[in-house]
Design a protein around this motif. Structure first.
Motif, mmCIF file in Angstrom:
data_model
loop_
_atom_site.group_PDB
_atom_site.id
_atom_site.type_symbol
_atom_site.label_atom_id
_atom_site.label_comp_id
_atom_site.label_asym_id
_atom_site.label_seq_id
_atom_site.Cartn_x
_atom_site.Cartn_y
_atom_site.Cartn_z
ATOM 1 N N PRO A 292 22.499 21.920 6.558
ATOM 2 C CA PRO A 292 23.291 21.642 5.351
ATOM 3 C C PRO A 292 22.998 20.248 4.793
ATOM 4 C CG PRO A 292 24.653 22.669 7.018
ATOM 5 C CD PRO A 292 23.348 22.348 7.689
ATOM 6 N N GLY A 293 22.744 20.168 3.507
ATOM 7 C CA GLY A 293 22.474 18.881 2.874
ATOM 8 C C GLY A 293 21.050 18.395 3.014
ATOM 9 N N ASP A 294 20.215 19.137 3.707
ATOM 10 C CA ASP A 294 18.818 18.747 3.899
ATOM 11 C C ASP A 294 18.042 18.979 2.600
ATOM 12 O OD1 ASP A 294 16.185 18.381 4.585
ATOM 13 O OD2 ASP A 294 16.185 19.781 6.267
ATOM 14 N N ALA A 295 17.558 17.905 2.002
ATOM 15 C CA ALA A 295 16.832 18.018 0.737
ATOM 16 C C ALA A 295 15.335 17.794 0.907
ATOM 17 C CB ALA A 295 17.383 17.012 -0.271
ATOM 18 N N ASN A 296 14.916 17.316 2.055
ATOM 19 C CA ASN A 296 13.533 16.884 2.222
ATOM 20 C C ASN A 296 12.639 17.832 3.021
ATOM 21 O OD1 ASN A 296 14.003 14.416 0.813
ATOM 22 N ND2 ASN A 296 14.971 13.600 2.649
ATOM 23 N N SER A 297 13.222 18.611 3.939
ATOM 24 C CA SER A 297 12.399 19.522 4.741
ATOM 25 C C SER A 297 11.768 20.574 3.831
ATOM 26 C CB SER A 297 13.242 20.192 5.814
ATOM 27 O OG SER A 297 13.722 19.237 6.739
ATOM 28 N N ILE A 298 10.639 21.115 4.275
ATOM 29 C CA ILE A 298 9.926 22.099 3.465
ATOM 30 C C ILE A 298 9.762 23.415 4.234
ATOM 31 C CG2 ILE A 298 8.697 20.397 2.080
ATOM 32 C CD1 ILE A 298 6.288 20.752 3.898
ATOM 33 N N VAL A 299 9.638 24.488 3.480
ATOM 34 C CA VAL A 299 9.472 25.827 4.040
ATOM 35 C C VAL A 299 8.363 26.525 3.265
ATOM 36 C CG1 VAL A 299 10.568 28.080 4.398
ATOM 37 C CG2 VAL A 299 11.886 25.981 4.734
ATOM 38 N N GLU A 300 7.548 27.297 3.963
ATOM 39 C CA GLU A 300 6.482 28.038 3.293
ATOM 40 C C GLU A 300 7.077 29.113 2.400
ATOM 41 O OE1 GLU A 300 4.139 29.573 6.517
ATOM 42 O OE2 GLU A 300 2.835 27.809 6.549
ATOM 43 N N MET A 301 6.515 29.237 1.186
ATOM 44 C CA MET A 301 6.971 30.277 0.277
ATOM 45 C C MET A 301 6.614 31.663 0.802
ATOM 46 S SD MET A 301 8.381 28.791 -2.432
ATOM 47 C CE MET A 301 8.263 29.990 -3.742
ATOM 48 N N ASP A 302 5.468 31.741 1.424
ATOM 49 C CA ASP A 302 4.956 33.023 1.939
ATOM 50 C C ASP A 302 4.623 32.805 3.419
ATOM 51 O OD1 ASP A 302 3.654 35.368 2.483
ATOM 52 O OD2 ASP A 302 2.225 35.236 0.834
ATOM 53 N N PRO A 303 5.619 32.876 4.296
ATOM 54 C CA PRO A 303 5.433 32.528 5.717
ATOM 55 C C PRO A 303 4.248 33.227 6.370
ATOM 56 C CG PRO A 303 7.739 32.935 5.251
ATOM 57 C CD PRO A 303 6.990 33.343 4.027
ATOM 58 N N GLY A 304 3.424 32.416 7.038
ATOM 59 C CA GLY A 304 2.258 32.956 7.726
ATOM 60 C C GLY A 304 1.048 33.153 6.848
ATOM 61 N N SER A 305 1.227 32.999 5.535
ATOM 62 C CA SER A 305 0.115 33.226 4.616
ATOM 63 C C SER A 305 0.149 32.236 3.462
ATOM 64 C CB SER A 305 0.180 34.660 4.070
ATOM 65 O OG SER A 305 -0.909 34.947 3.226
ATOM 66 N N ALA A 306 0.785 31.101 3.682
ATOM 67 C CA ALA A 306 1.041 30.152 2.596
ATOM 68 C C ALA A 306 -0.198 29.411 2.112
ATOM 69 C CB ALA A 306 2.097 29.136 3.032
ATOM 70 N N LYS A 307 -1.295 29.508 2.844
ATOM 71 C CA LYS A 307 -2.534 28.838 2.425
ATOM 72 C C LYS A 307 -3.577 29.836 1.917
ATOM 73 C CE LYS A 307 -1.938 24.909 5.557
ATOM 74 N NZ LYS A 307 -2.523 24.129 6.675
ATOM 75 N N ILE A 308 -3.189 31.107 1.874
ATOM 76 C CA ILE A 308 -4.124 32.156 1.463
ATOM 77 C C ILE A 308 -3.599 32.833 0.204
ATOM 78 C CG2 ILE A 308 -5.279 34.297 2.126
ATOM 79 C CD1 ILE A 308 -4.798 33.473 5.044
#
Length: 317
Positions: free
Chosen positions: A229-245
């Motif tokens: 809660p309140g975390d504004a800086n952490s990041i998450v992949e938009m497409d988990p497991g394939s975010a670089k493809i």
């Protein structure tokens, strides 16, 4: 400009018609191979310079794609997102939706290399457009805008919490249809998002400390482990497991109710966009890459400046 009230509606209608005609004419002035005779090495310079950055930092690829979108949706594809703020004007770059944009150093490096070879010929707007088109032909000939206003970015860029009605209206206002919305949303197959863009779906969706019922409960559990809660800086992949493809797995994720943003989930709330999501999820990507190229070229023609309009900036910012 002050317009008498009785004339204001009629005047605005005339302006809108004029701008639609003008923008259409400007878009038609773009053409493939625009610099072929004037700067034949331009496209190679863009490709090689960009590749040198992305090979070291692959996450710049989605960042540059996002920059092109953010440029085109405000004043058209005119490079105005690159302009720095001054003491008397806060530019688009510093608007809240643009404060997480990255990749400006790539644009600057490409521009510097192009200026060395072909001074005062190539626009920054064309550089942004071409960087995002390695697999399709990009019509060129844009010129750079002179105006960049922070408030216009806030007013024109669709936020991550838009519902389907708002998304369709936003895209249609730029000359893009509902299929373009579904296709271009597929760009979320690469890249990341900050927790602040979707944390309300996990902790306070309606202001009662609840979660978004449209989001898969099992996925919510996973996301809460990454975003407190309140975390504004952490990041998450938009497409988990394939975010670089760059693939079509985004649509399978959305179909499973695991689209990260409310705007992703919203695609399931309309017959046209839902049908496109299901088509790509079920077919393993039928025609998606072709569709994406078509919609990107279409987006790249929004509100362009050509001919004697705008300018060719020597320094993009």
């Amino acid at each position: 400009m002050i317009i008498p009230k009785l004339l204001s509606v009629f005047f605005l209608q005339l302006v809108c018609v004029h701008l639609l005609v003008l923008n259409g004419a400007n878009a038609q002035a773009l053409k493939e191979g625009f610099y072929k005779s004037k700067c034949p090495s331009f496209e190679a310079i863009v490709k090689n310079t960009t590749a040198s950055f992305i090979s070291q930092a692959p996450s710049l690829a989605p960042a540059l794609l996002r920059m092109h979108f953010h440029d085109c949706f405000v004043r058209g594809c005119d490079g105005s997102v690159l302009i720095n703020s001054t003491s008397s004007n806060q530019a688009e770059k510093d608007a809240i939706p643009n404060q997480t944009l990255r990749g400006f150093q790539v644009i600057d490096a490409v521009k510097s290399a192009v200026e060395e070879k072909c001074p005062a010929l190539v626009s920054c707007a064309d550089i942004i457009a071409l960087i995002n088109g390695p697999s399709w032909s990009v019509p060129l000939g844009r010129r750079d805008g002179r105006v960049s206003i922070s408030s216009e970015a806030l007013a024109n860029l669709p936020p991550p919490f838009f519902n389907i009605t708002q998304l369709k209206a936003s895209f249609r206002s730029k000359g893009l249809n509902d299929i373009d919305l579904a296709v271009l949303s597929g760009g979320h197959t690469i890249g990341i998002s900050h927790c602040s863009s979707f944390s309300n779906r996990l902790y306070n969706f309606t202001g009662r400390g609840d979660t978004d019922p449209s989001l898969d409960p099992n996925y919510i559990v996973q996301l809460k482990k990454k975003c407190s809660p309140g975390d504004a800086n952490s990041i998450v992949e938009m497409d988990p497991g394939s975010a670089k493809i760059f693939d079509t797995s985004y649509y399978s994720i959305v179909k499973k109710r695991r689209g990260l943003l409310e705007a992703d989930a919203a695609l399931l709330n309309d017959n046209v966009t839902r049908a496109y999501v299901q088509l790509q999820a079920n077919s393993g990507g039928s025609n998606f890459f072709k569709d994406f190229a078509v919609s990107m070229v279409k987006m790249g023609k929004i509100g362009v400046l050509t001919g004697n309009s705008g300018e060719i900036r020597k320094i993009c910012n």
